[in-house]
Structures are given as structure tokens and as C-alpha cells.
Design an enzyme around this catalytic site. Structure first.
Site, mmCIF file in Angstrom:
data_model
loop_
_atom_site.group_PDB
_atom_site.id
_atom_site.type_symbol
_atom_site.label_atom_id
_atom_site.label_comp_id
_atom_site.label_asym_id
_atom_site.label_seq_id
_atom_site.Cartn_x
_atom_site.Cartn_y
_atom_site.Cartn_z
ATOM 1 C CG HIS A 1 -72.362 -11.818 64.996
ATOM 2 N ND1 HIS A 1 -71.935 -11.255 63.735
ATOM 3 C CD2 HIS A 1 -71.728 -12.815 65.048
ATOM 4 C CE1 HIS A 1 -71.034 -12.192 63.176
ATOM 5 N NE2 HIS A 1 -70.703 -13.162 64.115
ATOM 6 C CG HIS B 1 -70.553 -17.925 65.635
ATOM 7 N ND1 HIS B 1 -70.359 -18.009 64.259
ATOM 8 C CD2 HIS B 1 -70.042 -16.522 65.682
ATOM 9 C CE1 HIS B 1 -70.074 -17.060 63.624
ATOM 10 N NE2 HIS B 1 -70.041 -16.011 64.568
ATOM 11 C CE LYS C 1 -71.555 -12.752 58.641
ATOM 12 N NZ LYS C 1 -70.978 -13.340 59.897
ATOM 13 C CG HIS D 1 -66.042 -11.724 58.191
ATOM 14 N ND1 HIS D 1 -65.824 -12.234 59.706
ATOM 15 C CD2 HIS D 1 -64.832 -11.333 57.976
ATOM 16 C CE1 HIS D 1 -64.572 -11.900 59.967
ATOM 17 N NE2 HIS D 1 -64.139 -11.503 58.864
ATOM 18 C CG HIS E 1 -67.618 -9.291 63.315
ATOM 19 N ND1 HIS E 1 -66.761 -8.595 62.328
ATOM 20 C CD2 HIS E 1 -67.670 -10.396 63.205
ATOM 21 C CE1 HIS E 1 -66.809 -9.386 61.285
ATOM 22 N NE2 HIS E 1 -67.385 -10.447 61.938
ATOM 23 C CG ASP F 1 -68.232 -12.609 66.204
ATOM 24 O OD1 ASP F 1 -68.638 -13.873 65.867
ATOM 25 O OD2 ASP F 1 -67.126 -12.087 65.941
HETATM 26 N N1 OTD Z 1 -64.923 -14.466 64.181
HETATM 27 N N2 OTD Z 1 -64.217 -16.873 65.123
HETATM 28 C C1 OTD Z 1 -65.584 -17.212 64.584
HETATM 29 C C2 OTD Z 1 -66.352 -16.196 63.789
HETATM 30 C C3 OTD Z 1 -66.389 -14.800 64.093
HETATM 31 O O1 OTD Z 1 -65.991 -13.488 61.939
HETATM 32 C C4 OTD Z 1 -66.625 -14.056 62.720
HETATM 33 O O2 OTD Z 1 -67.978 -13.829 62.951
HETATM 34 C C5 OTD Z 1 -65.624 -18.582 64.533
HETATM 35 O O3 OTD Z 1 -65.242 -19.244 65.182
HETATM 36 O O4 OTD Z 1 -66.830 -19.074 63.962
HETATM 37 C C6 OTD Z 1 -64.006 -15.601 64.862
HETATM 38 O O5 OTD Z 1 -62.538 -14.976 65.400
HETATM 39 ZN ZN ZN Z 2 -69.427 -14.263 64.057
HETATM 40 ZN ZN ZN Z 3 -67.308 -12.493 60.982
#
Ligand code: OTD
Ligand code: ZN
Ligand code: ZN
Length: 346
Positions: free
Chosen positions: A16, A18, A102, A139, A177, A250
Site C-alpha cells: 500500500h 502513494h 480500490k 479504505h 491500514h 501507506d
Molecule cells: N491516508 N492520506 C492519504 C492516503 C491515506 O487513506 C489512505 O490510504 C493520501 O494523502 O493519499 C492519508 O492520511
Molecule cells: Zn493509503
Molecule cells: Zn485509505
């Protein structure tokens, strides 16, 4: 007690992450590709990855940002919207364009405004995913202004996930997460087709660390850090060796001025230190014997992928996490900026 000086494990996968796009992508991909062999790339960009065309382009951008001899493989995910077409999903899955899809409940996290309000609006897509064996990543939070932010995950499990699993028993689902004892208990209670990722920050910290001694915007993320009881449940989960839990950082960078702001963005950029932190916590829990499975086996097993061939070595040698990462002139503050961590990864 003698402390182990170094150890080697199969090169891990980050299930996971970004990467963003543009300059941030070019700057940060190496912090993942140096340590991880594969990564599940999240599609919540400011222009989300909802089409085959955008996924192909995004994957190309990621590959272009890698070093020449890199063996790193990004696995792409599709951002589900009410317009997602089951035929596209099936085609893209068989063509290996999308590995998974997702589910973002609308407005549940950064860049999720195109997410789903009601699960029943995507029934046809979920049916197809179940049929073709495509994993659904979720999520897991219900967002409702009348509901306390600390209860969002628990309510998602009670009100959405249990029914979702009943309606689609053969659909492979990953609760991403996880941040609560309720999530740990639920994952442990389910026999098959359900796994969960756990982040370094939810293992390392609880809401006191974020709020009790000044407000720490760089610990603000979604799902929000919970109380110590929940943090301890997560630590126990990874130390138990249960194969349903696996690594997902994450890691989610934001420029520092968007974090240190009157309305700060959610997300923690932890790629640099993630493996050192996980190792520190497993050691603290006397569970280093389960470390390799969590990092490098459980995820592959869940997704029916082969284990990686390369290895990495952890050396007990402390190093300092940089105060900032420059993206051109702009700054990202990494998780644990300026702090020492115990394990160096070769
Ligand atoms: N959580 N911020 C982000 C993603 C995650 O939910 C998530 O996976 C982001 O900035 O893309 C966050 O706090
Ligand atoms: Zn995330
Ligand atoms: Zn998330």
C-alpha cells in the site's frame, strides 16, 4: 540477552503506497524501489486512476522514474467510481493493467471525492471482480458528520464490511491500514478471503503522541491514530505471526506547507524509514521470528504471487532520518524527521 547484529530476509513488498505524480513521483519512487521489490500503487491522485489509459500512463511514469537496472514492479490499482464498467475491469485485469481495485468511501481520505457513497451502486463491478478473482482493497471507514472520527473504522466493519463479505463470499478483500482492535479481532475471526495491511505509524504511535504535547501535524493521517489500546492490539497482531496481516506503509507525501496549515492534509511520508521502524517494533515485541513473513511472504501468499528472489540485509547500525526531502525548491517532511532509527538496510 545477546542482541542479533544483522539478519537477511527476502526482499519485502509494500502492499500500500502513494507515489503521486510529476516531480514528487520522480523524487520519491527510489525510497520505495530501493527497499521493496513490488508495491501496490494507490490510485487516489488529484486526477485519479479510473481508466485503463490513465493507468498505463501512470505505470509508465513510475517505470521512467526508476534507476536503469531496477527490478522493482509497480502493481496498479483502479479507483472505483459509480461509472466503473465491469467489462473494462475484466479486460484490464486479464491484461495485467490493473491488479486490484480500490474502494474509497466518498471523502474518507485525501483525494477521495470521486469515491463511493453507497456500495450497491457498484454491485455489478463487485460481482465481476468476485467472478474473475480480482482483489478489492478498501479504505474501511464510514464518513458521516454525526459520527465520531475515532469510530469510523469500527462502524465500517459493522455496517458495511460484514454485509459485503456475506454478499460476496468469494471476493478477496484487503482491509487497508487497520487502526483498531475491532479490525484486528474481525480479521482474525474470518477464515478466508480477508487480509489487512498495517502501517509503521499506526504501530509506532497513538493519538497521545499526536495531540497531548502540542499538535503534531506530521502524525495526522487517515484513519486517524487511535488510543494506546488499539495500538497495542495492532502490535499483538503482527507479533502473533497470523498470516492475514501484511506490510503496507501507506506512505503518502504532502508538501510541508499543506501539513503545517490551518487545515492540514492527512498523510504521512514514511518510505525512507518504514522497514527500520517495522524491524524495531518486531524486535521490541520479541517477534523478529515473524518479521520476514509479515514483510515478504504473507502478502504474496494472500495475492497468490510468487515470493521475491532478491534479499535485503538489516544491520544494527543507527542512522538519522533527514529533516527534509527536497522536491525541487519544495519540501516534504518525512516521518520521524531528524530522529535516529536503529536498523540500517543494505
Ligand atoms: N491516508 N492520506 C492519504 C492516503 C491515506 O487513506 C489512505 O490510504 C493520501 O494523502 O493519499 C492519508 O492520511
Ligand atoms: Zn493509503
Ligand atoms: Zn485509505
Amino acid at each position: 540477552m545477546i542482541k542479533i547484529k544483522q539478519f537477511t530476509i527476502i526482499k519485502p513488498d509494500d502492499w500500500h503506497v502513494h507515489f503521486r505524480n510529476g516531480k514528487i513521483l520522480k523524487t520519491i519512487v527510489k525510497y520505495t524501489s530501493n527497499f521493496y521489490e513490488r508495491a501496490m500503487v494507490m490510485p487516489n491522485l488529484s486526477s485519479p486512476i479510473i481508466t485503463i489509459k490513465s493507468a498505463k500512463k501512470y505505470k509508465k511514469n513510475i517505470l521512467n522514474a526508476l534507476k536503469k537496472n531496477s527490478t522493482f514492479t509497480p502493481l496498479m490499482t483502479c479507483y472505483l467510481t459509480i461509472d466503473t464498467d465491469p467489462d473494462d475491469i475484466e479486460y484490464a485485469f486479464y491484461e495485467k493493467i490493473f491488479f486490484a481495485a480500490k474502494l474509497y468511501p466518498k471523502n474518507s481520505t485525501s483525494y477521495s471525492k470521486f469515491g463511493i457513497k453507497k456500495i450497491k451502486t457498484i454491485t455489478n463491478v463487485l460481482e465481476r471482480m468476485q467472478k474473475i478473482g480480482m482483489p478489492l482493497l478498501v479504505h474501511g471507514e464510514i464518513v458521516d458528520k454525526n459520527m465520531d472520527i475515532f469510530d469510523r473504522e469500527k462502524f465500517f466493519i459493522d455496517k458495511i464490511l460484514i454485509k459485503l463479505r456475506k454478499d460476496f463470499p468469494e471476493l478477496k478483500i484487503v482491509l487497508e491500514h487497520i487502526s483498531t482492535k475491532e479490525a484486528v479481532d474481525y480479521i482474525q475471526s474470518v477464515k478466508k478471503n480477508l487480509g489487512a495491511t498495517i502501517t509503521p505509524h499506526h504501530l509506532m504511535y497513538n493519538r497521545n503522541d499526536m495531540l497531548s504535547n502540542g499538535i503534531r501535524p506530521h502524525l495526522y493521517c487517515l484513519p486517524i491514530l487511535k488510543s494506546k489500546t488499539h495500538q497495542e492490539a495492532l502490535r499483538k497482531a503482527i507479533s502473533s505471526g497470523n498470516k492475514k496481516f501484511f506490510l503496507g506503509t501507506d506512505s503518502a507525501p504532502h508538501y510541508y506547507y499543506n501539513k503545517e496549515s490551518h487545515c492540514g492534509s492527512a498523510g504521512i511520508f514514511n518510505s525512507l524509514s518504514s522497514l527500520s521502524i517495522y524491524a524495531e517494533i518486531f524486535e521490541k515485541m520479541h517477534a523478529l521470528n515473524h518479521f520476514e513473513s509479515f514483510c515478504s511472504r504473507n502478502g504474496a501468499l494472500f495475492y497468490s504471487l510468487p515470493e521475491n528472489k532478491n534479499t535485503i540485509t538489516f544491520i544494527r547500525k543507527s542512522w538519522k532520518i533527514p529533516d527534509k526531502i527536497f522536491v525541487g525548491e519544495k519540501i516534504i517532511i518525512p516521518f520521524l524527521a531528524g530522529k535516529m532509527v536503529k536498523w540500517t538496510i543494505e
